[in-house]
Design a protein around this motif. Sequence first.
Motif, PDB file in Angstrom:
ATOM      1  N   PRO A 299      47.401  37.344  35.915  1.00  0.00           N
ATOM      2  CA  PRO A 299      46.405  37.449  34.845  1.00  0.00           C
ATOM      3  C   PRO A 299      47.045  37.261  33.470  1.00  0.00           C
ATOM      4  O   PRO A 299      48.216  37.596  33.258  1.00  0.00           O
ATOM      5  CB  PRO A 299      45.856  38.874  35.002  1.00  0.00           C
ATOM      6  CG  PRO A 299      46.209  39.290  36.384  1.00  0.00           C
ATOM      7  CD  PRO A 299      47.476  38.585  36.723  1.00  0.00           C
ATOM      8  N   GLU A 323      34.294  44.843  28.773  1.00  0.00           N
ATOM      9  CA  GLU A 323      33.701  45.263  30.041  1.00  0.00           C
ATOM     10  C   GLU A 323      33.358  44.070  30.929  1.00  0.00           C
ATOM     11  O   GLU A 323      33.285  44.201  32.151  1.00  0.00           O
ATOM     12  CB  GLU A 323      32.461  46.110  29.772  1.00  0.00           C
ATOM     13  CG  GLU A 323      32.787  47.440  29.077  1.00  0.00           C
ATOM     14  CD  GLU A 323      31.567  48.168  28.555  1.00  0.00           C
ATOM     15  OE1 GLU A 323      31.643  49.396  28.363  1.00  0.00           O
ATOM     16  OE2 GLU A 323      30.526  47.501  28.325  1.00  0.00           O
ATOM     17  N   ALA A 324      33.144  42.912  30.299  1.00  0.00           N
ATOM     18  CA  ALA A 324      32.765  41.713  31.059  1.00  0.00           C
ATOM     19  C   ALA A 324      33.966  40.912  31.544  1.00  0.00           C
ATOM     20  O   ALA A 324      33.826  40.054  32.416  1.00  0.00           O
ATOM     21  CB  ALA A 324      31.870  40.816  30.199  1.00  0.00           C
ATOM     22  N   PHE A 325      35.157  41.176  31.005  1.00  0.00           N
ATOM     23  CA  PHE A 325      36.342  40.446  31.451  1.00  0.00           C
ATOM     24  C   PHE A 325      36.613  40.733  32.930  1.00  0.00           C
ATOM     25  O   PHE A 325      36.420  41.846  33.420  1.00  0.00           O
ATOM     26  CB  PHE A 325      37.572  40.852  30.645  1.00  0.00           C
ATOM     27  CG  PHE A 325      37.755  40.102  29.354  1.00  0.00           C
ATOM     28  CD1 PHE A 325      37.506  38.744  29.274  1.00  0.00           C
ATOM     29  CD2 PHE A 325      38.208  40.754  28.217  1.00  0.00           C
ATOM     30  CE1 PHE A 325      37.686  38.051  28.087  1.00  0.00           C
ATOM     31  CE2 PHE A 325      38.395  40.076  27.027  1.00  0.00           C
ATOM     32  CZ  PHE A 325      38.128  38.721  26.963  1.00  0.00           C
ATOM     33  N   ASP A 326      37.096  39.719  33.631  1.00  0.00           N
ATOM     34  CA  ASP A 326      37.512  39.871  35.018  1.00  0.00           C
ATOM     35  C   ASP A 326      38.975  40.295  35.030  1.00  0.00           C
ATOM     36  O   ASP A 326      39.850  39.525  34.601  1.00  0.00           O
ATOM     37  CB  ASP A 326      37.335  38.542  35.763  1.00  0.00           C
ATOM     38  CG  ASP A 326      37.651  38.647  37.252  1.00  0.00           C
ATOM     39  OD1 ASP A 326      38.304  39.625  37.653  1.00  0.00           O
ATOM     40  OD2 ASP A 326      37.248  37.734  37.990  1.00  0.00           O
ATOM     41  N   PRO A 327      39.291  41.515  35.500  1.00  0.00           N
ATOM     42  CA  PRO A 327      40.694  41.968  35.470  1.00  0.00           C
ATOM     43  C   PRO A 327      41.626  41.107  36.315  1.00  0.00           C
ATOM     44  O   PRO A 327      42.841  41.166  36.140  1.00  0.00           O
ATOM     45  CB  PRO A 327      40.607  43.402  36.018  1.00  0.00           C
ATOM     46  CG  PRO A 327      39.298  43.492  36.726  1.00  0.00           C
ATOM     47  CD  PRO A 327      38.377  42.532  36.035  1.00  0.00           C
ATOM     48  N   ALA A 328      41.051  40.309  37.212  1.00  0.00           N
ATOM     49  CA  ALA A 328      41.892  39.383  37.972  1.00  0.00           C
ATOM     50  C   ALA A 328      42.371  38.223  37.107  1.00  0.00           C
ATOM     51  O   ALA A 328      43.338  37.537  37.455  1.00  0.00           O
ATOM     52  CB  ALA A 328      41.122  38.836  39.178  1.00  0.00           C
ATOM     53  N   HIS A 329      41.691  38.025  35.959  1.00  0.00           N
ATOM     54  CA  HIS A 329      42.039  36.915  35.064  1.00  0.00           C
ATOM     55  C   HIS A 329      42.683  37.373  33.756  1.00  0.00           C
ATOM     56  O   HIS A 329      43.512  36.656  33.191  1.00  0.00           O
ATOM     57  CB  HIS A 329      40.787  36.092  34.748  1.00  0.00           C
ATOM     58  CG  HIS A 329      40.195  35.416  35.941  1.00  0.00           C
ATOM     59  ND1 HIS A 329      38.864  35.099  36.039  1.00  0.00           N
ATOM     60  CD2 HIS A 329      40.760  35.005  37.104  1.00  0.00           C
ATOM     61  CE1 HIS A 329      38.632  34.524  37.197  1.00  0.00           C
ATOM     62  NE2 HIS A 329      39.769  34.451  37.865  1.00  0.00           N
ATOM     63  N   GLN A 331      44.279  40.858  31.599  1.00  0.00           N
ATOM     64  CA  GLN A 331      44.685  42.253  31.443  1.00  0.00           C
ATOM     65  C   GLN A 331      44.789  42.526  29.947  1.00  0.00           C
ATOM     66  O   GLN A 331      45.553  41.864  29.241  1.00  0.00           O
ATOM     67  CB  GLN A 331      46.033  42.514  32.124  1.00  0.00           C
ATOM     68  CG  GLN A 331      46.562  43.931  31.931  1.00  0.00           C
ATOM     69  CD  GLN A 331      47.984  44.099  32.442  1.00  0.00           C
ATOM     70  OE1 GLN A 331      48.519  43.238  33.132  1.00  0.00           O
ATOM     71  NE2 GLN A 331      48.607  45.211  32.083  1.00  0.00           N
ATOM     72  N   PRO A 637      28.437  37.132  30.418  1.00  0.00           N
ATOM     73  CA  PRO A 637      29.370  36.703  31.485  1.00  0.00           C
ATOM     74  C   PRO A 637      29.887  35.279  31.269  1.00  0.00           C
ATOM     75  O   PRO A 637      31.079  35.007  31.475  1.00  0.00           O
ATOM     76  CB  PRO A 637      28.518  36.806  32.758  1.00  0.00           C
ATOM     77  CG  PRO A 637      27.483  37.839  32.430  1.00  0.00           C
ATOM     78  CD  PRO A 637      27.168  37.626  30.983  1.00  0.00           C
ATOM     79  N   ARG A 641      33.828  34.268  30.809  1.00  0.00           N
ATOM     80  CA  ARG A 641      34.525  33.299  31.659  1.00  0.00           C
ATOM     81  C   ARG A 641      35.089  32.158  30.812  1.00  0.00           C
ATOM     82  O   ARG A 641      36.194  31.671  31.058  1.00  0.00           O
ATOM     83  CB  ARG A 641      33.557  32.719  32.706  1.00  0.00           C
ATOM     84  CG  ARG A 641      32.899  33.712  33.647  1.00  0.00           C
ATOM     85  CD  ARG A 641      33.856  34.376  34.605  1.00  0.00           C
ATOM     86  NE  ARG A 641      34.528  35.527  34.012  1.00  0.00           N
ATOM     87  CZ  ARG A 641      33.945  36.717  33.817  1.00  0.00           C
ATOM     88  NH1 ARG A 641      32.688  36.920  34.146  1.00  0.00           N
ATOM     89  NH2 ARG A 641      34.642  37.712  33.306  1.00  0.00           N
ATOM     90  N   GLU A 644      38.186  33.384  28.994  1.00  0.00           N
ATOM     91  CA  GLU A 644      39.286  33.507  29.953  1.00  0.00           C
ATOM     92  C   GLU A 644      39.915  32.146  30.245  1.00  0.00           C
ATOM     93  O   GLU A 644      41.144  32.004  30.252  1.00  0.00           O
ATOM     94  CB  GLU A 644      38.765  34.121  31.262  1.00  0.00           C
ATOM     95  CG  GLU A 644      38.397  35.588  31.166  1.00  0.00           C
ATOM     96  CD  GLU A 644      37.610  36.072  32.375  1.00  0.00           C
ATOM     97  OE1 GLU A 644      37.253  37.261  32.416  1.00  0.00           O
ATOM     98  OE2 GLU A 644      37.348  35.242  33.285  1.00  0.00           O
TER      99      GLU A 644
END
Length: 652
Positions: A299, A323-329, A331, A637, A641, A644
Amino acid sequence: MLEQVNLALSERAAAQIAANDWRGACDTWQLLVQNKPLDPNAWVNLGIARAHTGQYPEAIDAYATAMQHGLPEDEGACGIGLVFCLRQQYDIAAENLEMALARNPRNHTALSNLVVCYTRLGRIAHAFEAAQALLELDPENLSALGSLGTLCKDAGMAEEAVAWNLRAAQAAPDSPEQVSNLLWSMLHSDARSTEDLLEIGKEFNRRALARCGSAAATVGFNSEDLRSPSHAPLQSPPQLDPRESGTTLPSRACGRGAGGEGESSRTHLKHLSAQTAPSHLSPNPSPPRGEVPHPATQPIKLGLLSADLRHHAVGRFLTPLLEAFDPAHVQVIAYNTGHFRDDLSARAQAVCDWRDVGALSDDALIALIRKDRLDVLIDLSGHTDGSRLAALAQRAAPVQISWLGYPASTGLDSMDYVLVPPDPQLQTGNWCNEKPLALPDCYYVRETSQLHFSDAPAPVTRNGHITFGCLNNLAKYSPSCIAAWSRILKRMPTARLVLVVTSGAERVLQQDLLNRFAEHGVAPERLDLRGRMDYDAYRRTWHEFDLALDAFPFNGGTTGFDALCAGIPFVTLSGEGLHARLGENLLRPLGLASLAATNIDDYVEKAVTLASDPAALEAVRQTLRNTLPHSALCDLPRFARGLEQLLKTLRT
């Protein structure tokens, strides 16, 4: 032996304070009061250090102990006033500072902090009076000069603010913070161009580099080159009596106006910029962009630096995004440079790693960020309150980006990118020092839960006249803006214009604003001036408008979005830089770019034409309400994305 220990401790504390390391200074002064428990000065210094680290009750206790051991009453009251200043309880602070002055009218520190208090409280005449008294004692007092700059800016007197901030920059030729204040006031002025901002940004960069010990510190800057523009003469604060109903603000300098281009001011500002670096220095002496430390399979490690991670325009946008960030992408590590937290801070803290860094020195802050081994650092404050922008001249991360809090160029050579909406003009980069990096769809987004459309008919149907409105703060009401609004009102003799003056406790600003319109032949009854209101009242006020009018040259970013969320369209004037194109880039994703004017005549014509045609106006209102909920502006969302993915491209 003990005297030598205490001397060494005193020197250490002085060095810590000089480095803005208040935590370290607090620990050192704690040792000193243990060694010298009867010394009032040691307790005072401990109180100051505690106050700067947020230990407010303990700071007051330290001042009380100092008075028990002989500290004069005026100094004790002044110190307690300082504590309440730092707590932003300005009314209580003012009471203590007034008490200090009653005991010693020549107490510089009390006067200095009283100027800040009165400014924050909107007590306009009192602020000028205190500043005048202070400048008579100390003509180069930075607190007085800076507060007068803030006061004039907030009163819609941007050129006067520029003049005060020029004096402050001249009085402190090594301070990047004084240049930050100058840039912020210039951003509100219709007499300053993007070229002017870039020139002064160079001086900020030079000072920031000098502070951190860069080779650029050898570049000379002659403070005598600081000159006030010929059309905005520096002036001492006027004698003001707050008890007199005829109290007015200082005489107002002429801005660019509806027709001029401000060439003379541009010429004068050339003398304010940093001198050219000697040829043996690199043209970009700040540390170069580095390689990101983490491979593409991991990430992105993203740092966010801000003083506004709370109920503030930045915090209200950023928290849902976190809150909308994907923690897989992604940190996220948030570096909070402010001293206050609220429920929104708690929401943000719940979804990221959180660092409170407000009390750290520049060197300690940079060391901490470097230790975290970020891929990208985004600064969200720029040249606004609580900024730590100057520290970033040392480069804290391989990639540094400016976004959101300050919609203009930072001036730093070490700032690699500035995030912008997908706007061809902004992507040219002719307005900024950084490389523009376009977001995929828009500059920022709102959640659909923030939409509050009204089912009621347009106000004109019940009022019998058009109601225009602008809820931007008074600082953005430039002379050319007021001239344009006056032309609109004169073209539409029955229309009304609602404006806000939130610091009108003394009614000085309200009367001044009425006078500014009167100069253009607009009667007071054509204007409806509102004061400070809570958030619910603010939201309701939008539904009183048929059509909103955006301010210029500094558009209403947050306020423009607020208008759209209420279902109210607005007319805007687009300029060259980001701050002057916020309005257009809110309208464009909705298919309403036709409401963005290219010049002042066009702005007036668009507003009058649309307001004069109720059917056309209603069609625009319906288009807005039908389009906004399904647009990119309300797709959090999708925005997350897109950001990210954009960040990922920076490490390829």
